[in-house]
Every structure is written in structure tokens, then in C-alpha cells.
Design a protein around this motif. Structure first.
Motif, PDB file in Angstrom:
ATOM      1  N   LEU A  38      46.154  48.490  37.009  1.00  0.00           N
ATOM      2  CA  LEU A  38      45.559  47.165  36.945  1.00  0.00           C
ATOM      3  C   LEU A  38      44.444  47.041  37.980  1.00  0.00           C
ATOM      4  O   LEU A  38      44.494  47.644  39.048  1.00  0.00           O
ATOM      5  N   GLU A  39      43.441  46.246  37.662  1.00  0.00           N
ATOM      6  CA  GLU A  39      42.252  46.142  38.495  1.00  0.00           C
ATOM      7  C   GLU A  39      41.982  44.707  38.930  1.00  0.00           C
ATOM      8  O   GLU A  39      42.436  43.755  38.293  1.00  0.00           O
ATOM      9  N   MET A  40      41.219  44.594  40.000  1.00  0.00           N
ATOM     10  CA  MET A  40      40.616  43.318  40.369  1.00  0.00           C
ATOM     11  C   MET A  40      39.220  43.277  39.762  1.00  0.00           C
ATOM     12  O   MET A  40      38.481  44.259  39.814  1.00  0.00           O
ATOM     13  N   VAL A  41      38.861  42.138  39.196  1.00  0.00           N
ATOM     14  CA  VAL A  41      37.516  41.950  38.654  1.00  0.00           C
ATOM     15  C   VAL A  41      36.763  41.005  39.582  1.00  0.00           C
ATOM     16  O   VAL A  41      37.279  39.951  39.959  1.00  0.00           O
ATOM     17  N   GLY A  53      34.918  46.211  38.411  1.00  0.00           N
ATOM     18  CA  GLY A  53      36.356  46.427  38.503  1.00  0.00           C
ATOM     19  C   GLY A  53      36.705  47.292  39.696  1.00  0.00           C
ATOM     20  O   GLY A  53      35.999  48.258  39.998  1.00  0.00           O
ATOM     21  N   LEU A  54      37.779  46.951  40.380  1.00  0.00           N
ATOM     22  CA  LEU A  54      38.264  47.713  41.531  1.00  0.00           C
ATOM     23  C   LEU A  54      39.776  47.880  41.393  1.00  0.00           C
ATOM     24  O   LEU A  54      40.487  46.882  41.251  1.00  0.00           O
ATOM     25  N   PRO A  55      40.279  49.115  41.416  1.00  0.00           N
ATOM     26  CA  PRO A  55      41.730  49.319  41.276  1.00  0.00           C
ATOM     27  C   PRO A  55      42.504  48.592  42.371  1.00  0.00           C
ATOM     28  O   PRO A  55      42.103  48.569  43.526  1.00  0.00           O
ATOM     29  N   ILE A  56      43.617  48.003  41.997  1.00  0.00           N
ATOM     30  CA  ILE A  56      44.486  47.311  42.942  1.00  0.00           C
ATOM     31  C   ILE A  56      45.413  48.331  43.594  1.00  0.00           C
ATOM     32  O   ILE A  56      45.990  49.191  42.917  1.00  0.00           O
ATOM     33  N   LEU A  57      45.540  48.259  44.902  1.00  0.00           N
ATOM     34  CA  LEU A  57      46.427  49.169  45.627  1.00  0.00           C
ATOM     35  C   LEU A  57      47.880  48.722  45.525  1.00  0.00           C
ATOM     36  O   LEU A  57      48.780  49.528  45.268  1.00  0.00           O
ATOM     37  N   ALA A  58      48.112  47.425  45.739  1.00  0.00           N
ATOM     38  CA  ALA A  58      49.488  46.917  45.791  1.00  0.00           C
ATOM     39  C   ALA A  58      49.491  45.421  45.517  1.00  0.00           C
ATOM     40  O   ALA A  58      48.447  44.770  45.458  1.00  0.00           O
ATOM     41  N   TRP A  59      50.714  44.898  45.374  1.00  0.00           N
ATOM     42  CA  TRP A  59      50.941  43.458  45.251  1.00  0.00           C
ATOM     43  C   TRP A  59      51.773  43.027  46.443  1.00  0.00           C
ATOM     44  O   TRP A  59      52.655  43.759  46.884  1.00  0.00           O
ATOM     45  N   TYR A  94      42.222  39.350  37.366  1.00  0.00           N
ATOM     46  CA  TYR A  94      42.818  40.674  37.258  1.00  0.00           C
ATOM     47  C   TYR A  94      42.570  41.201  35.852  1.00  0.00           C
ATOM     48  O   TYR A  94      42.423  40.428  34.901  1.00  0.00           O
ATOM     49  N   ARG A  95      42.562  42.532  35.724  1.00  0.00           N
ATOM     50  CA  ARG A  95      42.249  43.123  34.414  1.00  0.00           C
ATOM     51  C   ARG A  95      43.201  44.266  34.105  1.00  0.00           C
ATOM     52  O   ARG A  95      43.518  45.078  34.971  1.00  0.00           O
ATOM     53  N   ASP A  96      43.646  44.290  32.847  1.00  0.00           N
ATOM     54  CA  ASP A  96      44.420  45.408  32.337  1.00  0.00           C
ATOM     55  C   ASP A  96      43.454  46.307  31.569  1.00  0.00           C
ATOM     56  O   ASP A  96      42.990  45.931  30.489  1.00  0.00           O
ATOM     57  N   PRO A  97      43.118  47.500  32.091  1.00  0.00           N
ATOM     58  CA  PRO A  97      42.135  48.356  31.423  1.00  0.00           C
ATOM     59  C   PRO A  97      42.527  48.777  30.013  1.00  0.00           C
ATOM     60  O   PRO A  97      41.673  49.055  29.183  1.00  0.00           O
ATOM     61  N   ASP A 100      41.907  45.373  28.075  1.00  0.00           N
ATOM     62  CA  ASP A 100      40.680  44.665  28.467  1.00  0.00           C
ATOM     63  C   ASP A 100      40.937  43.187  28.737  1.00  0.00           C
ATOM     64  O   ASP A 100      40.001  42.402  28.875  1.00  0.00           O
ATOM     65  N   GLU A 101      42.197  42.801  28.828  1.00  0.00           N
ATOM     66  CA  GLU A 101      42.536  41.401  29.097  1.00  0.00           C
ATOM     67  C   GLU A 101      42.276  41.077  30.562  1.00  0.00           C
ATOM     68  O   GLU A 101      42.602  41.849  31.460  1.00  0.00           O
ATOM     69  N   ILE A 102      41.667  39.909  30.818  1.00  0.00           N
ATOM     70  CA  ILE A 102      41.448  39.420  32.165  1.00  0.00           C
ATOM     71  C   ILE A 102      42.326  38.186  32.374  1.00  0.00           C
ATOM     72  O   ILE A 102      42.309  37.258  31.558  1.00  0.00           O
ATOM     73  N   PHE A 103      43.109  38.179  33.448  1.00  0.00           N
ATOM     74  CA  PHE A 103      44.003  37.055  33.721  1.00  0.00           C
ATOM     75  C   PHE A 103      43.867  36.664  35.185  1.00  0.00           C
ATOM     76  O   PHE A 103      43.467  37.486  36.023  1.00  0.00           O
ATOM     77  N   ASP A 104      44.179  35.404  35.496  1.00  0.00           N
ATOM     78  CA  ASP A 104      43.928  34.910  36.855  1.00  0.00           C
ATOM     79  C   ASP A 104      45.169  34.815  37.730  1.00  0.00           C
ATOM     80  O   ASP A 104      45.081  34.414  38.888  1.00  0.00           O
ATOM     81  N   THR A 105      46.323  35.191  37.219  1.00  0.00           N
ATOM     82  CA  THR A 105      47.549  35.170  38.023  1.00  0.00           C
ATOM     83  C   THR A 105      48.219  36.539  37.950  1.00  0.00           C
ATOM     84  O   THR A 105      48.096  37.246  36.946  1.00  0.00           O
TER      85      THR A 105
END
Length: 237
Positions: A38-41, A53-59, A94-97, A100-105
């Protein structure tokens, strides 16, 4: 809404304590690695028609129950949703590659994972700052380290991240002279917290770090513009 004070009991409110408690509620208390890509947009003001897009390291699970995506960004591991810089980037979602869905939570499964882990381990509060958790760096993050504006900088790979009981997250670098085995893994004695030895640290993605190491002119020029103002601020302080 806060609970109203009783008119029969006078209370003195320490504003500094209130601020500390408010900040403490935003402390990260548990980390979960992002292993599904999952990525940050984000968006740059200089190019508003393009999304990056930037890959997310952790939550991270915060003390107030919020979950945030975390990325190595500028001088630390930053919450994606709080990135709002005119020059460096504004969080979009956030984005699921794969879809291609972008979501804000943050995704629900990460919230469930973090809450379950926090409840299972349930560390006891302590006056001393203690190590809570360690995560390996899976993104190839590099740290540009400087100890003085006039001293040479060095670029070092980040091997992992440590979460402490005060909510701070520190990058782990290696003292190569003390490394006894390869590959270097979490728990090795050669690892140290970046800011325990380096006055200033900036974090870069692997491909940007390689450009810096290769002394790409455009990248070095952009780096100079980013670093010099910080040095000037330190001198003015």
C-alpha cells in the motif's frame, strides 16, 4: 466535550500539563509493518496535476485510538495524513496499487491488527523510556547524516526502526567497524539510533539516495536547497 467543573470546587489548571497530555494522546504505542505494497499518495504544489506514490513503511496506533500510515519523510518517520507542505508535498490519500483505489482512511484490517497486538502486549507505564518494538526497514531507506554544516556528510542505509515508550521512533544505522556478521539484523550490537550520533538526519528513498551517492548534479542541487536553509536556521538560533 469535556466534563464541566463543579462550581463547588476551585481547580487550578496547569496549561503546560494540559498540552503535554494532549501531545501524549498522539503518541504512537504500537507499529505494524505494511507488507502488501500500500502507498501514500501526495501532491506537489509545483506540479498540481500530478499525483505521486510513496510506499508505506508501517502503520501506527496512537494513544487516542487513531491509526496512521507512516513513511520516512524529511527528518523522521512521519504520519502520512499530517504531511501538508507547500514545497515538499501534501497528503491526498492511501492507494492500493493492485486495484488503483485511493482511500483517505487506514484499512480496517490494520486497525484490527494493531489494537489486538496492543491489547496482547499491554506494556506497563514507566517513568523510564524503554524500548517497545523494533521493525526492519523494508523500503531501502537511507539516512543522510551530518554533524556540523561544515563537516562532510555521509549516506547510510537504514536497517530498522525502534519505537520507544515515549512515542518516539528512531532509525537504526550500523557502525560498520563493529559489525561481526552479515547480513546485519535487528538486535545486532553494531546498530545504533541515528540521532544518538548525528546532529542532523534526513531520510531518502532508495532511488534518491543512489542519485545522491552517484553525485547526480540535479539531485545535489535540490539537496543543497533543502539543507542550507536548515543550517542557516541553526546559526540564527
Amino acid at each position: 466535550m469535556g466534563r464541566p467543573l463543579s462550581p463547588h470546587s476551585a481547580q487550578v489548571i496547569d496549561l503546560a500539563t494540559v498540552r503535554q497530555r494532549h501531545q501524549a494522546r498522539k503518541c504512537v504505542i504500537r507499529l505494524a509493518p505494511e507488507l502488501d505494497g500500500l502507498e501514500m499518495v501526495y501532491q506537489l504544489a509545483a506540479n498540481p496535476d500530478t499525483l505521486y506514490g510513496l510506499p508505506i513503511l508501517a502503520w501506527g496506533l496512537r494513544d487516542d485510538g487513531d491509526v496512521v500510515g507512516l513513511v520516512p519523510w524529511m527528518e523522521g518517520l512521519s504520519a502520512c495524513s499530517e504531511l501538508d507542505s507547500h514545497e515538499n508535498g501534501h497528503f491526498i490519500g492511501y492507494r492500493d496499487p493492485e486495484t488503483d483505489e485511493i482511500f483517505d482512511t487506514p484499512p480496517e484490517h490494520k486497525y484490527a491488527e494493531l489494537v489486538a497486538a496492543a491489547e496482547y502486549f499491554e506494556y506497563e507505564a514507566s517513568k523510564d523510556v524503554t524500548l517497545i518494538q523494533q521493525l526492519p526497514d523494508t523500503l531501502g531507506t537511507h539516512a543522510l547524516c551530518m554533524n556540523h554544516p561544515d563537516s562532510p556528510w555521509c549516506m547510510k542505509p537504514v536497517f530498522g526502526w525502534r519505537l520507544y515508550s515515549d512515542g518516539s521512533v528512531e532509525a537504526l544505522l550500523a557502525d560498520e567497524e563493529k559489525a561481526q556478521m552479515t547480513p546485519i539484523l535487528l538486535g545486532d550490537a553494531c546498530l545504533y539510533d541515528a540521532r544518538s550520533r548525528h546532529q542532523t538526519v534526513y531520510f531518502f528513498q532508495r532511488h534518491i539516495a543512489n542519485r545522491i551517492l552517484e553525485e547526480d548534479p540535479a539531485t545535489l542541487e535540490a539537496l543543497a536547497m533543502m539543507v542550507v536553509p536548515c543550517d542557516e536556521d541553526q546559526e540564527d538560533a
